[in-house]
Enzyme design. Sequence first.
Site, PDB file in Angstrom:
ATOM      1  N   ALA A 136       0.577  -9.335  18.620  1.00 42.32           N
ATOM      2  CA  ALA A 136       1.789  -9.701  17.879  1.00 42.32           C
ATOM      3  C   ALA A 136       3.051  -9.422  18.695  1.00 42.32           C
ATOM      4  O   ALA A 136       3.999 -10.207  18.654  1.00 42.32           O
ATOM      5  CB  ALA A 136       1.834  -8.925  16.562  1.00 42.32           C
TER       6      ALA A 136
ATOM      7  N   CYS B  30       4.753  20.465  -6.802  1.00 46.68           N
ATOM      8  CA  CYS B  30       5.809  19.715  -7.498  1.00 46.68           C
ATOM      9  C   CYS B  30       6.808  20.700  -8.123  1.00 46.68           C
ATOM     10  O   CYS B  30       6.392  21.679  -8.757  1.00 46.68           O
ATOM     11  CB  CYS B  30       5.147  18.865  -8.580  1.00 46.68           C
ATOM     12  SG  CYS B  30       6.275  18.059  -9.701  1.00 46.68           S
TER      13      CYS B  30
ATOM     14  N   HIS C 280       0.820  -1.221   0.000  1.00 50.72           N
ATOM     15  CA  HIS C 280       0.000   0.000   0.000  1.00 50.72           C
ATOM     16  C   HIS C 280       0.851   1.267   0.000  1.00 50.72           C
ATOM     17  O   HIS C 280       0.368   2.336   0.370  1.00 50.72           O
ATOM     18  CB  HIS C 280      -0.963  -0.012   1.200  1.00 50.72           C
ATOM     19  CG  HIS C 280      -2.050  -1.043   1.057  1.00 50.72           C
ATOM     20  ND1 HIS C 280      -2.910  -1.387   2.079  1.00 50.72           N
ATOM     21  CD2 HIS C 280      -2.414  -1.805   0.000  1.00 50.72           C
ATOM     22  CE1 HIS C 280      -3.771  -2.325   1.649  1.00 50.72           C
ATOM     23  NE2 HIS C 280      -3.471  -2.591   0.395  1.00 50.72           N
TER      24      HIS C 280
ATOM     25  N   CYS D  75       2.108  14.809 -12.550  1.00 45.72           N
ATOM     26  CA  CYS D  75       3.144  14.174 -13.393  1.00 45.72           C
ATOM     27  C   CYS D  75       3.733  12.919 -12.754  1.00 45.72           C
ATOM     28  O   CYS D  75       4.516  12.225 -13.382  1.00 45.72           O
ATOM     29  CB  CYS D  75       4.254  15.174 -13.726  1.00 45.72           C
ATOM     30  SG  CYS D  75       5.350  15.550 -12.342  1.00 45.72           S
TER      31      CYS D  75
ATOM     32  N   PRO E  92      -5.274 -10.982  18.005  1.00 41.43           N
ATOM     33  CA  PRO E  92      -6.057 -11.176  19.245  1.00 41.43           C
ATOM     34  C   PRO E  92      -7.525 -11.485  18.966  1.00 41.43           C
ATOM     35  O   PRO E  92      -8.230 -11.991  19.830  1.00 41.43           O
ATOM     36  CB  PRO E  92      -5.912  -9.843  19.979  1.00 41.43           C
ATOM     37  CG  PRO E  92      -5.397  -8.859  19.000  1.00 41.43           C
ATOM     38  CD  PRO E  92      -4.789  -9.613  17.855  1.00 41.43           C
TER      39      PRO E  92
HETATM   40  P1  OAD Z   1      -7.448  -3.248  10.215  1.00 42.35           P
HETATM   41  O1  OAD Z   1      -7.595  -2.082  11.130  1.00 42.35           O
HETATM   42  O2  OAD Z   1      -8.558  -3.536   9.274  1.00 42.35           O
HETATM   43  O3  OAD Z   1      -7.214  -4.556  11.076  1.00 42.35           O
HETATM   44  C1  OAD Z   1      -6.308  -4.562  12.139  1.00 42.35           C
HETATM   45  C2  OAD Z   1      -6.231  -5.967  12.693  1.00 42.35           C
HETATM   46  O4  OAD Z   1      -5.200  -5.996  13.673  1.00 42.35           O
HETATM   47  C3  OAD Z   1      -7.520  -6.469  13.366  1.00 42.35           C
HETATM   48  O5  OAD Z   1      -7.811  -7.773  12.922  1.00 42.35           O
HETATM   49  C4  OAD Z   1      -7.147  -6.478  14.858  1.00 42.35           C
HETATM   50  O6  OAD Z   1      -7.813  -7.518  15.575  1.00 42.35           O
HETATM   51  C5  OAD Z   1      -5.662  -6.723  14.777  1.00 42.35           C
HETATM   52  N1  OAD Z   1      -4.868  -6.244  15.936  1.00 42.35           N
HETATM   53  C6  OAD Z   1      -5.128  -5.200  16.758  1.00 42.35           C
HETATM   54  N2  OAD Z   1      -4.139  -5.080  17.666  1.00 42.35           N
HETATM   55  C7  OAD Z   1      -3.245  -6.072  17.403  1.00 42.35           C
HETATM   56  C8  OAD Z   1      -2.016  -6.473  17.993  1.00 42.35           C
HETATM   57  N3  OAD Z   1      -1.484  -5.838  19.038  1.00 42.35           N
HETATM   58  N4  OAD Z   1      -1.377  -7.552  17.461  1.00 42.35           N
HETATM   59  C9  OAD Z   1      -1.901  -8.220  16.404  1.00 42.35           C
HETATM   60  N5  OAD Z   1      -3.056  -7.872  15.812  1.00 42.35           N
HETATM   61  C10 OAD Z   1      -3.719  -6.813  16.301  1.00 42.35           C
HETATM   62  O7  OAD Z   1      -6.055  -3.048   9.446  1.00 42.35           O
HETATM   63  P2  OAD Z   1      -5.562  -3.756   8.102  1.00 42.35           P
HETATM   64  O8  OAD Z   1      -6.071  -5.135   7.992  1.00 42.35           O
HETATM   65  O9  OAD Z   1      -4.099  -3.521   8.016  1.00 42.35           O
HETATM   66  O10 OAD Z   1      -5.583   0.501   3.381  1.00 42.35           O
HETATM   67  O11 OAD Z   1      -6.274  -2.857   7.021  1.00 42.35           O
HETATM   68  C11 OAD Z   1      -6.026  -3.092   5.674  1.00 42.35           C
HETATM   69  C12 OAD Z   1      -6.082  -1.805   4.902  1.00 42.35           C
HETATM   70  O12 OAD Z   1      -7.289  -1.111   5.194  1.00 42.35           O
HETATM   71  C13 OAD Z   1      -5.011  -0.790   5.301  1.00 42.35           C
HETATM   72  O13 OAD Z   1      -3.758  -1.031   4.686  1.00 42.35           O
HETATM   73  C14 OAD Z   1      -5.618   0.500   4.824  1.00 42.35           C
HETATM   74  C15 OAD Z   1      -7.006   0.309   5.369  1.00 42.35           C
HETATM   75  O14 OAD Z   1      -8.003   1.063   4.783  1.00 42.35           O
HETATM   76  C16 OAD Z   1      -5.438   1.635   2.722  1.00 42.35           C
HETATM   77  O15 OAD Z   1      -5.313   2.703   3.264  1.00 42.35           O
HETATM   78  C17 OAD Z   1      -5.444   1.435   1.229  1.00 42.35           C
END
Ligand code: OAD
Length: 251
Positions: free
Chosen positions: A231, A147, A119, A130, A214
Amino acid sequence: MLFDFVLLEKLRSARHIAVFTGAGVSAESGIPTFRDAQTGLWAKFRAEDLATPEAFRRDPVTVWNWYAWRRELMADAGPNPAHLAIAQMQQVVPELTVITQNVDGLHAKAGSANVIELHGNIWNDFCADCRQQANGKEGTNNVPPRCTHCGGMLRPGVVWFGEALPADAWTRASDVLEVADVFFCIGTSSLVEPAASLPRYARSCGRTVVQINPEATSHDEIAQYVLRGKAGEVLPQLVQAAWPQVMPEVP
Ligand code: OAD
């Protein structure tokens, strides 16, 4: 936490490990996730207003300032024990590739050498017109800064909803899945495509899938191992259990 003996053996004998991460991996560094109920960014802000090309065209100042605020949060954050444990695995696994949805750069800061940023990276601004990379000489008078090549507006170097992932990053990630022995899926809700399909693809390629989170996610059902916990707590314990020589005992 006690770990399955077979999992530890698979880790020790792996020639290539892939680690797929999401916002949960950086949560313990103080960076908010997106979808956690109380603290997630999308509980407080609307993605449609801040993370799409249309939002930037409509209101570039608001979008730029929101990313500037996130950058400030990230600038103050350092790698946590999860990032560090992943980087430490490099010392014992012949090949380790991190495939991340995070834009904060913390895997590299922790010392991971081989990081695919699906991402993008919040620090790599480029011109919305550009598409030239920012060169740091844009000055701070304009919001967003302009830019130096064409005078267009700079935007953050992240992938927005409705945009394609960087093609080379996606190709490299897909290639890794075909050769990795173990595929970790850590701290992601696995809801945003196409990244969310990687664990499923890994499983269909015959990889051993290990989920660390979790909370339950849709990928629990395809993972052979589900390690329920943060994690930053689970990963150091797992690395210590598999390779006590690289990690001092964790309480
Ligand atoms: P999310 O916020 O959707 O999910 C976060 C996950 O991390 C959840 O499943 C939580 O249970 C878990 N979590 C929380 N604390 C944690 C910890 N201490 N250890 C392990 N896990 C934990 O985030 P993403 O899945 O990364 O995209 O979201 C995907 C994409 O959605 C992001 O990259 C972003 C967002 O919109 C863009 O901006 C394009």
